[in-house]
Design an enzyme around this catalytic site. Structure first.
Site, PDB file in Angstrom:
ATOM      1  N   GLY A   1      -2.571  26.359  11.631  1.00 12.94           N
ATOM      2  CA  GLY A   1      -1.388  27.207  11.811  1.00 12.94           C
ATOM      3  C   GLY A   1      -1.687  28.688  11.656  1.00 12.94           C
TER       4      GLY A   1
ATOM      5  CB  ILE B   1      -6.014  30.657  17.301  1.00  8.59           C
ATOM      6  CG1 ILE B   1      -7.149  31.618  16.968  1.00  8.59           C
ATOM      7  CG2 ILE B   1      -6.140  30.195  18.762  1.00  8.59           C
ATOM      8  CD1 ILE B   1      -8.544  31.024  17.123  1.00  8.59           C
TER       9      ILE B   1
ATOM     10  CG  HIS C   1     -18.613  30.276  22.116  1.00 10.56           C
ATOM     11  ND1 HIS C   1     -18.282  31.310  22.954  1.00 10.56           N
ATOM     12  CD2 HIS C   1     -17.880  30.466  20.981  1.00 10.56           C
ATOM     13  CE1 HIS C   1     -17.402  32.087  22.362  1.00 10.56           C
ATOM     14  NE2 HIS C   1     -17.144  31.608  21.161  1.00 10.56           N
TER      15      HIS C   1
HETATM   16  C1  LMR Z   1     -15.010  34.322  19.849  1.00  9.35           C
HETATM   17  O1  LMR Z   1     -15.928  34.303  20.662  1.00  9.35           O
HETATM   18  O2  LMR Z   1     -14.152  35.205  19.843  1.00  9.35           O
HETATM   19  C2  LMR Z   1     -14.906  33.240  18.822  1.00  9.35           C
HETATM   20  O3  LMR Z   1     -15.964  32.337  18.959  1.00  9.35           O
HETATM   21  C3  LMR Z   1     -14.818  33.770  17.443  1.00  9.35           C
HETATM   22  C4  LMR Z   1     -16.104  34.429  16.969  1.00  9.35           C
HETATM   23  O4  LMR Z   1     -16.448  34.232  15.806  1.00  9.35           O
HETATM   24  O5  LMR Z   1     -16.727  35.172  17.722  1.00  9.35           O
END
Ligand code: LMR
Length: 314
Positions: free
Chosen positions: A14, A17, A181
């Site tokens: 919650g 985001i 990522h």
């Molecule tokens: C992002 O790319 O914004 C997320 O993965 C949060 C972060 O820690 O960078």
């Protein structure tokens, strides 16, 4: 007249985001929302739910949000978006969050298994690719029903910086980011265009290199500005695009951390590639033709995700 059942969206976490997700979900009339968090955050989720419901008359949307600390309310969700977990602070890598967020993911994934095993589940928690791996394993979800959100966000950042550099409309920018990522993600310059014109003809190499670098560090740039947390608008909008494509069978092609079964030379591993998302979840993995240099970059990104995934002890 037969009425379609209203869809149900379970938002796990919650925080910033989660609140943005709830607002976007109802503003887009995706369905009713359950904003879940642990009992210590009861006031937060109930408050955000009430706050959003109170403004429903302004935009005239009929979806409703409930704030809950009971997984029974999440049961039967069509889509679940997980944002539960700790964000990084300046000086931290996403990988630094592995232990703390894995603990939370264990609980979340176990509850999904018990209460919403048929949901399409989108993970936002970091380190993203490793958390998707853990989620899939613990919850026992089908391969096609679990994704990580980041490709949409990373691609959006890339497109944004390109549009800014050219002073052109974002609508004409076509671009794609592959891979994990992290700092080794692969913005695919050769496949990117603005109004159909290759990017390499529009932006000088040194400027393009700077855009690639900024894209790779897009999350860290925001962490540096916010100081106490990380991005929230972008992750929310990106996850909603994925959820919408699933809920309304839009069959959009979006980059996501998805289960690969031999595509890109990678097997039984979640990794960021373009996929088609529709009512069947991940319905298709799209293979982009890469040259040797791009393949080498993607391999580097794969190796660094693999290193983190190997640290996940379930
Ligand atoms: C992002 O790319 O914004 C997320 O993965 C949060 C972060 O820690 O960078």
């Amino acid at each position: 007249m037969a009425q379609n059942r209203k869809k149900k969206i379970g938002l796990i976490g919650g925080g910033q985001i989660g609140g943005n997700l709830a607002l976007l979900a109802v503003q887009k009339n995706l369905g009713d929302v359950v904003l879940y968090d642990i009992p210590a955050a009861e006031g937060l989720v109930k408050g955000k739910a009430l706050d959003i419901n109170q403004l429903s008359a302004v935009d005239g949307y009929d979806s409703r949000v409930i704030g809950s600390t009971d997984w029974k309310d999440v049961a039967g969700s069509d889509v679940i978006i997980i944002t539960a977990g700790v964000p990084r602070k300046p000086g931290m890598t996403r990988e630094d969050l592995l232990d703390v967020n894995l603990k939370i993911m264990r609980d979340v994934a176990g509850n999904i298994k018990q209460h919403a095993p048929n949901a399409f589940v989108i993970n936002v928690a970091n380190p993203l690719d490793a958390m998707v791996y853990a989620l899939h394993k613990i919850a026992g979800l089908p391969d096609n029903m679990v994704v990580g959100m980041a490709g949409v966000l990373d691609t959006s950042r890339f497109k944004c910086f390109v549009a800014e550099a050219l002073g052109s409309s974002i609508r004409d920018v076509e671009a794609l980011v592959l891979g994990g990522h992290g700092d080794d993600m692969v913005p695919l310059v050769r496949h990117s265009t603005v109004g159909g014109v290759p990017l390499t003809q529009l932006i000088a190499k040194d400027k393009l290199d700077a855009i690639i670098d900024r894209t790779r560090k897009g999350g860290a740039e925001l962490v540096g500005l916010y100081k106490t947390g990380s991005a929230y608008f972008g992750p929310a909008a990106s996850s909603i695009a994925m959820a919408e494509s699933f809920l309304f069978d839009r069959k959009r092609v979006l980059p996501a951390a998805a289960m690969l079964k031999g595509q890109y030379g990678i097997s039984d591993f979640f990794f960021g590639v373009p996929v088609q998302i529709g009512a069947g979840g991940v319905e298709k993995v799209i293979t982009v033709e890469l040259n040797d240099a791009e393949k080498a970059e993607l391999k580097k990104s794969y190796e660094s995700v693999k290193q983190t995934v190997e640290l996940v002890k379930l």
